[in-house]
Design a protein around this motif. Structure first.
Motif, mmCIF file in Angstrom:
data_model
loop_
_atom_site.group_PDB
_atom_site.id
_atom_site.type_symbol
_atom_site.label_atom_id
_atom_site.label_comp_id
_atom_site.label_asym_id
_atom_site.label_seq_id
_atom_site.Cartn_x
_atom_site.Cartn_y
_atom_site.Cartn_z
ATOM 1 N N GLU A 1 -0.357 -3.619 -19.942
ATOM 2 C CA GLU A 1 0.771 -2.708 -20.172
ATOM 3 C C GLU A 1 1.994 -3.120 -19.362
ATOM 4 O OE1 GLU A 1 0.061 1.491 -19.821
ATOM 5 O OE2 GLU A 1 -1.858 1.294 -20.860
ATOM 6 N N LEU A 2 1.779 -3.461 -18.110
ATOM 7 C CA LEU A 2 2.903 -3.870 -17.271
ATOM 8 C C LEU A 2 3.553 -5.129 -17.817
ATOM 9 C CD1 LEU A 2 1.461 -3.235 -13.700
ATOM 10 C CD2 LEU A 2 3.292 -1.966 -14.827
ATOM 11 N N ALA A 3 2.737 -6.062 -18.278
ATOM 12 C CA ALA A 3 3.277 -7.308 -18.826
ATOM 13 C C ALA A 3 4.052 -7.058 -20.118
ATOM 14 C CB ALA A 3 2.139 -8.287 -19.076
ATOM 15 N N ALA A 4 3.579 -6.128 -20.935
ATOM 16 C CA ALA A 4 4.199 -5.881 -22.238
ATOM 17 C C ALA A 4 5.396 -4.934 -22.172
ATOM 18 C CB ALA A 4 3.162 -5.310 -23.203
ATOM 19 N N LEU A 5 5.331 -3.944 -21.322
ATOM 20 C CA LEU A 5 6.338 -2.881 -21.357
ATOM 21 C C LEU A 5 7.473 -3.038 -20.357
ATOM 22 C CD1 LEU A 5 3.983 0.190 -21.757
ATOM 23 C CD2 LEU A 5 5.275 -0.989 -23.532
ATOM 24 N N SER A 6 7.131 -3.351 -19.122
ATOM 25 C CA SER A 6 8.162 -3.335 -18.101
ATOM 26 C C SER A 6 7.758 -4.208 -16.920
ATOM 27 C CB SER A 6 8.364 -1.904 -17.598
ATOM 28 O OG SER A 6 9.227 -1.891 -16.487
ATOM 29 N N PRO A 7 8.710 -4.935 -16.384
ATOM 30 C CA PRO A 7 8.397 -5.726 -15.201
ATOM 31 C C PRO A 7 8.359 -4.882 -13.925
ATOM 32 C CG PRO A 7 10.673 -6.050 -15.811
ATOM 33 C CD PRO A 7 10.052 -5.174 -16.872
ATOM 34 N N GLU A 8 8.849 -3.642 -14.002
ATOM 35 C CA GLU A 8 8.905 -2.814 -12.797
ATOM 36 C C GLU A 8 7.594 -2.074 -12.548
ATOM 37 O OE1 GLU A 8 12.320 -0.446 -12.246
ATOM 38 O OE2 GLU A 8 13.673 -2.048 -12.823
ATOM 39 N N MET A 9 7.296 -1.870 -11.277
ATOM 40 C CA MET A 9 6.084 -1.144 -10.918
ATOM 41 C C MET A 9 6.275 0.339 -11.182
ATOM 42 S SD MET A 9 4.182 -2.770 -7.673
ATOM 43 C CE MET A 9 5.492 -3.017 -6.516
ATOM 44 N N PRO A 10 5.244 0.980 -11.715
ATOM 45 C CA PRO A 10 5.339 2.409 -12.037
ATOM 46 C C PRO A 10 4.997 3.294 -10.844
ATOM 47 C CG PRO A 10 3.236 1.572 -12.749
ATOM 48 C CD PRO A 10 3.990 0.406 -12.163
ATOM 49 N N CYS A 11 5.816 3.234 -9.800
ATOM 50 C CA CYS A 11 5.481 4.048 -8.633
ATOM 51 C C CYS A 11 6.739 4.490 -7.901
ATOM 52 C CB CYS A 11 4.547 3.286 -7.699
ATOM 53 S SG CYS A 11 5.144 1.714 -7.122
ATOM 54 N N ASP A 12 6.580 5.580 -7.165
ATOM 55 C CA ASP A 12 7.686 6.090 -6.370
ATOM 56 C C ASP A 12 7.656 5.442 -4.982
ATOM 57 O OD1 ASP A 12 5.683 7.365 -4.894
ATOM 58 O OD2 ASP A 12 6.019 9.303 -5.840
ATOM 59 N N SER A 13 8.617 5.804 -4.158
ATOM 60 C CA SER A 13 8.735 5.165 -2.847
ATOM 61 C C SER A 13 7.554 5.457 -1.930
ATOM 62 C CB SER A 13 10.045 5.568 -2.171
ATOM 63 O OG SER A 13 10.115 6.971 -2.032
ATOM 64 N N VAL A 14 6.964 6.635 -2.047
ATOM 65 C CA VAL A 14 5.811 6.971 -1.206
ATOM 66 C C VAL A 14 4.621 6.070 -1.555
ATOM 67 C CG1 VAL A 14 4.152 8.772 -0.609
ATOM 68 C CG2 VAL A 14 6.570 9.343 -0.857
ATOM 69 N N LEU A 15 4.355 5.922 -2.843
ATOM 70 C CA LEU A 15 3.269 5.041 -3.272
ATOM 71 C C LEU A 15 3.574 3.596 -2.904
ATOM 72 C CD1 LEU A 15 0.598 4.457 -4.646
ATOM 73 C CD2 LEU A 15 1.781 4.552 -6.850
ATOM 74 N N LEU A 16 4.830 3.194 -3.019
ATOM 75 C CA LEU A 16 5.203 1.831 -2.673
ATOM 76 C C LEU A 16 4.929 1.539 -1.202
ATOM 77 C CD1 LEU A 16 6.310 -0.825 -3.631
ATOM 78 C CD2 LEU A 16 8.606 0.045 -3.231
ATOM 79 N N VAL A 17 5.220 2.501 -0.336
ATOM 80 C CA VAL A 17 4.934 2.318 1.091
ATOM 81 C C VAL A 17 3.427 2.177 1.311
ATOM 82 C CG1 VAL A 17 4.993 3.434 3.359
ATOM 83 C CG2 VAL A 17 7.032 3.438 1.906
ATOM 84 N N GLU A 18 2.630 2.976 0.606
ATOM 85 C CA GLU A 18 1.175 2.845 0.728
ATOM 86 C C GLU A 18 0.712 1.473 0.240
ATOM 87 O OE1 GLU A 18 -3.098 4.666 -0.370
ATOM 88 O OE2 GLU A 18 -1.421 5.996 -0.045
ATOM 89 N N LEU A 19 1.260 1.020 -0.882
ATOM 90 C CA LEU A 19 0.904 -0.306 -1.396
ATOM 91 C C LEU A 19 1.264 -1.385 -0.380
ATOM 92 C CD1 LEU A 19 2.096 -0.139 -5.120
ATOM 93 C CD2 LEU A 19 -0.265 -0.215 -4.298
ATOM 94 N N MET A 20 2.456 -1.294 0.189
ATOM 95 C CA MET A 20 2.877 -2.277 1.187
ATOM 96 C C MET A 20 1.935 -2.284 2.382
ATOM 97 S SD MET A 20 7.007 -1.807 1.074
ATOM 98 C CE MET A 20 7.311 -2.933 2.427
ATOM 99 N N THR A 21 1.527 -1.111 2.813
ATOM 100 C CA THR A 21 0.623 -1.003 3.956
ATOM 101 C C THR A 21 -0.726 -1.643 3.647
ATOM 102 O OG1 THR A 21 1.723 1.022 4.655
ATOM 103 C CG2 THR A 21 -0.497 0.625 5.523
ATOM 104 N N ARG A 22 -1.261 -1.348 2.474
ATOM 105 C CA ARG A 22 -2.574 -1.893 2.107
ATOM 106 C C ARG A 22 -2.517 -3.389 1.853
ATOM 107 N NH1 ARG A 22 -5.587 2.258 -1.800
ATOM 108 N NH2 ARG A 22 -7.289 0.816 -1.408
ATOM 109 N N VAL A 23 -1.444 -3.854 1.226
ATOM 110 C CA VAL A 23 -1.288 -5.295 0.990
ATOM 111 C C VAL A 23 -1.108 -6.014 2.326
ATOM 112 C CG1 VAL A 23 0.246 -7.041 0.000
ATOM 113 C CG2 VAL A 23 -0.464 -5.083 -1.385
ATOM 114 N N SER A 24 -0.324 -5.424 3.222
ATOM 115 C CA SER A 24 -0.138 -6.013 4.555
ATOM 116 C C SER A 24 -1.466 -6.158 5.282
ATOM 117 C CB SER A 24 0.796 -5.141 5.399
ATOM 118 O OG SER A 24 2.087 -5.150 4.895
ATOM 119 N N ALA A 25 -2.282 -5.125 5.230
ATOM 120 C CA ALA A 25 -3.583 -5.158 5.903
ATOM 121 C C ALA A 25 -4.510 -6.185 5.262
ATOM 122 C CB ALA A 25 -4.225 -3.774 5.869
#
Length: 103
Positions: free
Chosen positions: A33-57
């Motif tokens: 779906e992400l590849a077909a519909l939109s290059p942008e991530m479907p998340c708000d800033s709070v979720l993005l911070v969580e993603l950054m934290t988990r990816v960093s770890a």
């Protein structure tokens, strides 16, 4: 983190896996779906911070609070590219300082 090279695809799969977990979706379907519909991530800033934290770890990278970081975090591919760039920069720094990469 071990000395093996982390690929962009591996980072993308991890990010999409986190998003799929968050949205209770199948990771492969979400990736399609992400590849077909939109290059942008479907998340708000709070979720993005969580993603950054988990990816960093997971990958042992740190992100500076800059415009470039914010821009790179808008898409899964940009996020994955940024992680790989940070990993490469860290490896170069530790090599130039004579420190083994796993320390």
């Amino acid at each position: 983190m071990d000395d093996r090279v982390v690929t962009r695809e591996e980072v993308e799969e991890y990010i999409v896996g986190l998003l799929a977990e968050e949205f209770e979706r199948d990771a492969e379907e979400l990736m399609s779906e992400l590849a077909a519909l939109s290059p942008e991530m479907p998340c708000d800033s709070v979720l993005l911070v969580e993603l950054m934290t988990r990816v960093s770890a997971r990958f042992g990278v740190r992100f500076e609070a800059t415009f470039e970081t914010a821009r790179d975090m808008r898409s899964v591919r940009g996020f994955a590219d940024r992680v790989c760039e940070e990993l490469a920069a860290t490896a170069l720094t530790t090599q130039s300082e004579g420190v083994p990469a796993d320390e």
